[in-house]
Write a protein that holds these residues in place. Structure first.
Motif, PDB file in Angstrom:
ATOM      1  N   MET A  46      -8.038  -2.386   6.249  1.00 15.85           N
ATOM      2  CA  MET A  46      -6.949  -3.347   6.086  1.00 15.85           C
ATOM      3  C   MET A  46      -6.619  -3.545   4.608  1.00 15.85           C
ATOM      4  N   PHE A  47      -7.652  -3.620   3.772  1.00 17.27           N
ATOM      5  CA  PHE A  47      -7.444  -3.791   2.341  1.00 17.27           C
ATOM      6  C   PHE A  47      -6.635  -2.623   1.771  1.00 17.27           C
ATOM      7  N   PHE A  48      -7.040  -1.391   2.105  1.00 14.27           N
ATOM      8  CA  PHE A  48      -6.329  -0.227   1.563  1.00 14.27           C
ATOM      9  C   PHE A  48      -4.922  -0.118   2.138  1.00 14.27           C
ATOM     10  N   ASP A  49      -4.726  -0.484   3.389  1.00 14.30           N
ATOM     11  CA  ASP A  49      -3.374  -0.498   3.959  1.00 14.30           C
ATOM     12  C   ASP A  49      -2.483  -1.447   3.175  1.00 14.30           C
ATOM     13  N   MET A  50      -2.992  -2.650   2.903  1.00 18.93           N
ATOM     14  CA  MET A  50      -2.206  -3.627   2.141  1.00 18.93           C
ATOM     15  C   MET A  50      -1.940  -3.120   0.722  1.00 18.93           C
ATOM     16  N   LEU A  51      -2.946  -2.509   0.118  1.00 21.23           N
ATOM     17  CA  LEU A  51      -2.805  -1.997  -1.246  1.00 21.23           C
ATOM     18  C   LEU A  51      -1.723  -0.924  -1.314  1.00 21.23           C
ATOM     19  N   PHE A  52      -1.757   0.041  -0.371  1.00 21.49           N
ATOM     20  CA  PHE A  52      -0.762   1.110  -0.385  1.00 21.49           C
ATOM     21  C   PHE A  52       0.645   0.579  -0.098  1.00 21.49           C
ATOM     22  N   LYS A  53       0.731  -0.392   0.787  1.00 20.38           N
ATOM     23  CA  LYS A  53       2.036  -0.988   1.062  1.00 20.38           C
ATOM     24  C   LYS A  53       2.572  -1.697  -0.182  1.00 20.38           C
ATOM     25  N   PHE A  54       1.677  -2.329  -0.928  1.00 17.38           N
ATOM     26  CA  PHE A  54       2.071  -3.035  -2.163  1.00 17.38           C
ATOM     27  C   PHE A  54       2.525  -2.025  -3.212  1.00 17.38           C
ATOM     28  N   ILE A  55       1.830  -0.884  -3.338  1.00 18.54           N
ATOM     29  CA  ILE A  55       2.184   0.135  -4.334  1.00 18.54           C
ATOM     30  C   ILE A  55       3.514   0.796  -3.978  1.00 18.54           C
ATOM     31  N   LYS A  56       3.701   1.096  -2.692  1.00 15.80           N
ATOM     32  CA  LYS A  56       4.951   1.727  -2.266  1.00 15.80           C
ATOM     33  C   LYS A  56       6.138   0.809  -2.486  1.00 15.80           C
ATOM     34  N   GLY A  57       5.886  -0.466  -2.408  1.00 11.95           N
ATOM     35  CA  GLY A  57       6.956  -1.427  -2.670  1.00 11.95           C
ATOM     36  C   GLY A  57       7.690  -1.673  -1.433  1.00 11.95           C
TER      37      GLY A  57
END
Length: 57
Positions: A46-57
């Motif tokens: 879940m943490f990495f999913d949120m992180l990647f979504k944040f980076i992708k914008g």
């Protein structure tokens, strides 16, 4: 059956009961570890999913 044999039989029975209880405790401990591991993996995902979504914008 004299007293020594009866005592030995009772001792063996108690030892077998202890071994059963020990195996049960060991199994529960392994199950608990597995549960913690699965929970940790889920949180990391879940943490990495949120992180990647944040980076992708």
């Amino acid at each position: 059956m004299n007293i020594d044999e009866r005592y030995r039989a009772a001792e063996d029975e108690a030892q077998l009961e202890y071994i059963k209880q020990w195996r049960e405790r060991k199994r529960k401990k392994e199950d608990r570890r597995k549960g913690y591991w699965m929970k940790a993996v889920w949180h990391l995902r879940m943490f990495f999913d949120m992180l990647f979504k944040f980076i992708k914008g």
